[in-house]
Design a protein around this motif. Structure first.
Motif, PDB file in Angstrom:
ATOM      1  N   ASN A 220       3.724   6.945  -7.786  1.00 11.81           N
ATOM      2  CA  ASN A 220       4.809   7.055  -6.826  1.00 11.81           C
ATOM      3  C   ASN A 220       5.780   5.894  -7.044  1.00 11.81           C
ATOM      4  O   ASN A 220       5.363   4.755  -7.246  1.00 11.81           O
ATOM      5  CB  ASN A 220       4.218   7.014  -5.412  1.00 11.81           C
ATOM      6  N   ARG A 221       7.065   6.185  -7.010  1.00  7.93           N
ATOM      7  CA  ARG A 221       8.065   5.161  -7.331  1.00  7.93           C
ATOM      8  C   ARG A 221       7.953   3.945  -6.422  1.00  7.93           C
ATOM      9  O   ARG A 221       8.028   2.801  -6.885  1.00  7.93           O
ATOM     10  CB  ARG A 221       9.471   5.760  -7.227  1.00  7.93           C
ATOM     11  N   GLN A 222       7.755   4.184  -5.125  1.00  4.44           N
ATOM     12  CA  GLN A 222       7.650   3.075  -4.181  1.00  4.44           C
ATOM     13  C   GLN A 222       6.412   2.235  -4.464  1.00  4.44           C
ATOM     14  O   GLN A 222       6.450   1.000  -4.387  1.00  4.44           O
ATOM     15  CB  GLN A 222       7.611   3.607  -2.747  1.00  4.44           C
ATOM     16  N   LEU A 223       5.312   2.897  -4.801  1.00  7.07           N
ATOM     17  CA  LEU A 223       4.086   2.176  -5.132  1.00  7.07           C
ATOM     18  C   LEU A 223       4.312   1.282  -6.339  1.00  7.07           C
ATOM     19  O   LEU A 223       3.901   0.112  -6.342  1.00  7.07           O
ATOM     20  CB  LEU A 223       2.950   3.164  -5.414  1.00  7.07           C
ATOM     21  N   TYR A 224       4.963   1.813  -7.355  1.00  2.07           N
ATOM     22  CA  TYR A 224       5.190   1.020  -8.564  1.00  2.07           C
ATOM     23  C   TYR A 224       6.077  -0.190  -8.265  1.00  2.07           C
ATOM     24  O   TYR A 224       5.806  -1.302  -8.737  1.00  2.07           O
ATOM     25  CB  TYR A 224       5.826   1.881  -9.650  1.00  2.07           C
ATOM     26  N   GLU A 225       7.111  -0.002  -7.465  1.00  2.00           N
ATOM     27  CA  GLU A 225       7.993  -1.116  -7.113  1.00  2.00           C
ATOM     28  C   GLU A 225       7.248  -2.164  -6.297  1.00  2.00           C
ATOM     29  O   GLU A 225       7.447  -3.376  -6.483  1.00  2.00           O
ATOM     30  CB  GLU A 225       9.205  -0.594  -6.337  1.00  2.00           C
ATOM     31  N   ASP A 226       6.377  -1.710  -5.398  1.00  2.00           N
ATOM     32  CA  ASP A 226       5.574  -2.650  -4.608  1.00  2.00           C
ATOM     33  C   ASP A 226       4.624  -3.446  -5.503  1.00  2.00           C
ATOM     34  O   ASP A 226       4.381  -4.638  -5.264  1.00  2.00           O
ATOM     35  CB  ASP A 226       4.773  -1.900  -3.541  1.00  2.00           C
ATOM     36  N   LEU A 227       4.083  -2.784  -6.512  1.00  2.00           N
ATOM     37  CA  LEU A 227       3.197  -3.472  -7.446  1.00  2.00           C
ATOM     38  C   LEU A 227       3.943  -4.554  -8.214  1.00  2.00           C
ATOM     39  O   LEU A 227       3.456  -5.684  -8.360  1.00  2.00           O
ATOM     40  CB  LEU A 227       2.585  -2.462  -8.428  1.00  2.00           C
ATOM     41  N   VAL A 228       5.125  -4.219  -8.688  1.00  6.28           N
ATOM     42  CA  VAL A 228       5.934  -5.204  -9.409  1.00  6.28           C
ATOM     43  C   VAL A 228       6.276  -6.373  -8.489  1.00  6.28           C
ATOM     44  O   VAL A 228       6.162  -7.546  -8.871  1.00  6.28           O
ATOM     45  CB  VAL A 228       7.218  -4.553  -9.958  1.00  6.28           C
ATOM     46  N   ASP A 229       6.666  -6.066  -7.255  1.00  8.63           N
ATOM     47  CA  ASP A 229       7.006  -7.117  -6.288  1.00  8.63           C
ATOM     48  C   ASP A 229       5.819  -8.038  -6.014  1.00  8.63           C
ATOM     49  O   ASP A 229       5.991  -9.243  -5.802  1.00  8.63           O
ATOM     50  CB  ASP A 229       7.479  -6.497  -4.970  1.00  8.63           C
ATOM     51  N   SER A 230       4.618  -7.466  -6.012  1.00  9.41           N
ATOM     52  CA  SER A 230       3.436  -8.281  -5.714  1.00  9.41           C
ATOM     53  C   SER A 230       3.218  -9.368  -6.756  1.00  9.41           C
ATOM     54  O   SER A 230       2.597 -10.397  -6.470  1.00  9.41           O
ATOM     55  CB  SER A 230       2.189  -7.392  -5.623  1.00  9.41           C
ATOM     56  N   PHE A 231       3.754  -9.161  -7.958  1.00  4.90           N
ATOM     57  CA  PHE A 231       3.602 -10.148  -9.026  1.00  4.90           C
ATOM     58  C   PHE A 231       4.780 -11.111  -9.120  1.00  4.90           C
ATOM     59  O   PHE A 231       4.611 -12.255  -9.541  1.00  4.90           O
ATOM     60  CB  PHE A 231       3.427  -9.442 -10.375  1.00  4.90           C
ATOM     61  N   VAL A 232       5.966 -10.652  -8.729  1.00  3.24           N
ATOM     62  CA  VAL A 232       7.165 -11.475  -8.958  1.00  3.24           C
ATOM     63  C   VAL A 232       7.808 -12.013  -7.687  1.00  3.24           C
ATOM     64  O   VAL A 232       8.586 -12.969  -7.744  1.00  3.24           O
ATOM     65  CB  VAL A 232       8.218 -10.676  -9.761  1.00  3.24           C
ATOM     66  N   ASP A 233       7.503 -11.414  -6.544  1.00  4.89           N
ATOM     67  CA  ASP A 233       8.138 -11.833  -5.294  1.00  4.89           C
ATOM     68  C   ASP A 233       7.092 -12.366  -4.321  1.00  4.89           C
ATOM     69  O   ASP A 233       6.356 -11.590  -3.698  1.00  4.89           O
ATOM     70  CB  ASP A 233       8.883 -10.650  -4.664  1.00  4.89           C
ATOM     71  N   PRO A 234       6.988 -13.677  -4.163  1.00  8.15           N
ATOM     72  CA  PRO A 234       5.960 -14.262  -3.288  1.00  8.15           C
ATOM     73  C   PRO A 234       6.148 -13.925  -1.815  1.00  8.15           C
ATOM     74  O   PRO A 234       5.219 -14.076  -1.021  1.00  8.15           O
ATOM     75  CB  PRO A 234       6.114 -15.772  -3.535  1.00  8.15           C
ATOM     76  N   ASP A 235       7.340 -13.467  -1.445  1.00  7.31           N
ATOM     77  CA  ASP A 235       7.603 -13.148  -0.038  1.00  7.31           C
ATOM     78  C   ASP A 235       7.320 -11.682   0.304  1.00  7.31           C
ATOM     79  O   ASP A 235       7.374 -11.298   1.477  1.00  7.31           O
ATOM     80  CB  ASP A 235       9.064 -13.461   0.306  1.00  7.31           C
ATOM     81  N   SER A 236       7.055 -10.872  -0.695  1.00 10.43           N
ATOM     82  CA  SER A 236       6.763  -9.462  -0.420  1.00 10.43           C
ATOM     83  C   SER A 236       5.399  -9.338   0.246  1.00 10.43           C
ATOM     84  O   SER A 236       4.530 -10.199   0.100  1.00 10.43           O
ATOM     85  CB  SER A 236       6.803  -8.645  -1.711  1.00 10.43           C
ATOM     86  N   LYS A 237       5.212  -8.250   0.977  1.00  8.90           N
ATOM     87  CA  LYS A 237       3.967  -8.051   1.716  1.00  8.90           C
ATOM     88  C   LYS A 237       3.365  -6.686   1.381  1.00  8.90           C
ATOM     89  O   LYS A 237       4.093  -5.723   1.155  1.00  8.90           O
ATOM     90  CB  LYS A 237       4.221  -8.148   3.221  1.00  8.90           C
ATOM     91  N   PRO A 238       2.036  -6.606   1.374  1.00  9.30           N
ATOM     92  CA  PRO A 238       1.394  -5.320   1.073  1.00  9.30           C
ATOM     93  C   PRO A 238       1.527  -4.346   2.230  1.00  9.30           C
ATOM     94  O   PRO A 238       1.641  -4.746   3.393  1.00  9.30           O
ATOM     95  CB  PRO A 238      -0.070  -5.709   0.848  1.00  9.30           C
ATOM     96  N   ASN A 239       1.500  -3.082   1.903  1.00 13.86           N
ATOM     97  CA  ASN A 239       1.487  -2.041   2.922  1.00 13.86           C
ATOM     98  C   ASN A 239       0.189  -2.133   3.713  1.00 13.86           C
ATOM     99  O   ASN A 239      -0.859  -2.492   3.175  1.00 13.86           O
ATOM    100  CB  ASN A 239       1.605  -0.673   2.234  1.00 13.86           C
ATOM    101  N   GLU A 240       0.239  -1.805   4.986  1.00 10.02           N
ATOM    102  CA  GLU A 240      -0.954  -1.923   5.831  1.00 10.02           C
ATOM    103  C   GLU A 240      -2.075  -0.983   5.394  1.00 10.02           C
ATOM    104  O   GLU A 240      -3.240  -1.181   5.754  1.00 10.02           O
ATOM    105  CB  GLU A 240      -0.596  -1.644   7.290  1.00 10.02           C
ATOM    106  N   ASN A 241      -1.736   0.039   4.610  1.00 16.36           N
ATOM    107  CA  ASN A 241      -2.750   0.986   4.138  1.00 16.36           C
ATOM    108  C   ASN A 241      -3.300   0.629   2.755  1.00 16.36           C
ATOM    109  O   ASN A 241      -4.084   1.390   2.187  1.00 16.36           O
ATOM    110  CB  ASN A 241      -2.160   2.402   4.092  1.00 16.36           C
ATOM    111  N   THR A 242      -2.890  -0.510   2.226  1.00 15.71           N
ATOM    112  CA  THR A 242      -3.349  -0.920   0.904  1.00 15.71           C
ATOM    113  C   THR A 242      -4.857  -1.144   0.907  1.00 15.71           C
ATOM    114  O   THR A 242      -5.394  -1.842   1.778  1.00 15.71           O
ATOM    115  CB  THR A 242      -2.646  -2.217   0.462  1.00 15.71           C
ATOM    116  N   LEU A 243      -5.542  -0.553  -0.062  1.00 13.72           N
ATOM    117  CA  LEU A 243      -6.997  -0.675  -0.142  1.00 13.72           C
ATOM    118  C   LEU A 243      -7.401  -2.077  -0.582  1.00 13.72           C
ATOM    119  O   LEU A 243      -6.794  -2.660  -1.479  1.00 13.72           O
ATOM    120  CB  LEU A 243      -7.555   0.353  -1.131  1.00 13.72           C
ATOM    121  N   LEU A 244      -8.446  -2.601   0.039  1.00 10.15           N
ATOM    122  CA  LEU A 244      -8.978  -3.914  -0.321  1.00 10.15           C
ATOM    123  C   LEU A 244      -9.793  -3.813  -1.610  1.00 10.15           C
ATOM    124  O   LEU A 244     -10.204  -2.719  -2.008  1.00 10.15           O
ATOM    125  CB  LEU A 244      -9.852  -4.446   0.812  1.00 10.15           C
ATOM    126  N   PRO A 245     -10.048  -4.946  -2.267  1.00  2.00           N
ATOM    127  CA  PRO A 245     -10.880  -4.909  -3.482  1.00  2.00           C
ATOM    128  C   PRO A 245     -12.270  -4.357  -3.180  1.00  2.00           C
ATOM    129  O   PRO A 245     -12.745  -4.423  -2.041  1.00  2.00           O
ATOM    130  CB  PRO A 245     -10.958  -6.384  -3.902  1.00  2.00           C
TER     131      PRO A 245
END
Length: 369
Positions: A220-245
């Protein structure tokens, strides 16, 4: 006839339907893929309520179970599942592929399916290699990868899901660089129920870049963008439904007599990837898997033995227990060890101290300019 109808809903449906010839004799009922010996055992059970298990080998139990399932003999299904799990677990382990195949074809063999899924979840490297993994049904695959206790690194889960998807689409070439948009759409449809169960945010930057980015059109496009942000943008936040390790057992991550706290291993892993503990995605990252190179109590502490076992190995972590104290010290070296030559230079190494087997009392020191 009355006994057959009473005992088996399947036979009741056939025998009570209008299947009479002109002479009033019932037509011949065909039950394909059932050997006479197995059917004789089933008839003895139906008419006498007796099942002579001692007269059959373990493989026959599964065949009897499959026939009982076809005939909707629920009492026998429940009994045989319990018997196999409690008394023939070793045989199931040795014949896992056959057992998994039989159980996965039915909607009624839930206990046996769960037992097989548990085996795969706890020892995936053993059981996923013991049979043709790609022959798993989608239902079986989903029941496995949705588990929090699946003892696999997330990148391995992703690679297995891709392998399964490719097996369902044999016309697709392995290299995604050669795929057309239609190919990606085909694969995306195949994996549509599996992709939401992959914990992409647990991956390291290197794993994401090398193993996921080539398949970005599957996501999903939004998922991919969120993944990229998680590596490059320290201020981005995970979605509340994101699965834990996943809950990987520490013994599957590190073989150590010194470190027995998973939090220490996670802290070291994040430090290697330079992930700040305050990063909003830090808690989603899984630990590296540590391979034991040298154990002092086993291999000795001589420089010769150290270089014999550790030379030319990059990305090593050393753990040392201070005698008489509850303190662990050590360090990370991204460069290879050498017993000769010049000193290496890096700004990625660090040293650490953990007191009382806890990360709260930790000290981590990085190289400074």
């Amino acid at each position: 006839k009355n006994i057959l109808c009473y005992r088996s809903p399947y036979l009741r449906r056939i025998l009570t339907s209008d299947k009479k010839n002109n002479d009033g004799v019932l037509t011949h009922i065909k039950l394909p893929n059932i050997s006479p010996e197995i059917f004789q055992t089933i008839l003895e059970y139906i008419y006498g309520g007796i099942l002579s298990l001692n007269e059959h080998n373990s493989s026959d139990f599964l065949k009897i179970l499959a026939v009982a399932d076809n005939l909707h003999l629920q009492e026998l299904i429940n009994y045989l599942q319990k018997y196999l799990i409690e008394n023939k677990s070793e045989w199931i382990v040795q014949n896992f592929g056959f057992t998994q195949q039989i159980s996965s074809k039915s909607k009624n063999l839930l206990e046996l399916q769960e037992f097989c899924t548990n085996l795969m979840a706890q020892s995936p490297e053993k059981f996923l290699l013991s049979f043709n993994f790609t022959s798993l049904s989608e239902k079986s695959l989903i029941s496995l990868i949705k588990r929090d206790d699946l003892q696999m690194k997330e990148i391995e889960v992703w690679e297995h899901v891709l392998k399964w998807g490719l097996a369902q689409n044999p016309t697709l070439i392995l290299d995604p660089e050669t795929w057309s948009d239609d190919d990606f759409e085909t694969m995306k449809n195949t994996l549509q129920n599996c992709l939401p169960l992959i914990r992409f945010f647990s991956l390291s930057p290197k794993e994401f870049s090398q193993k996921v980015r080539p398949y970005q059109k599957l996501l999903n496009r939004q998922l991919y963008e969120d993944l990229v942000d998680s590596f490059v943008d320290p201020d981005s936040k995970p979605n509340e439904n994101t699965l834990l390790p996943r809950n990987i057992k520490i013994e599957r991550i590190i073989d150590s007599k010194i470190v027995n706290n998973l939090s220490i291993v996670k802290t070291i892993s994040r430090q290697i990837d330079k992930i700040n503990i305050r990063n909003n995605f830090a808690h989603l990252k899984e630990s590296y898997k540590f391979e034991l190179l040298l154990r002092g109590s086993r291999d000795g502490f001589t420089p010769k033995k150290f270089h014999e076992l550790c030379d030319n190995k990059p990305n090593t972590v050393t753990f040392i227990k201070i005698k008489g104290k509850e303190e662990i010290i050590g360090g990370y070296n991204p460069l290879i060890w050498k017993s000769y030559g010049k000193w290496g230079e890096t700004k990625d190494s660090f040293i650490f101290s953990f007191k009382n087997n806890d990360v709260k009392d930790s000290i981590i020191s990085n190289v400074r300019d």
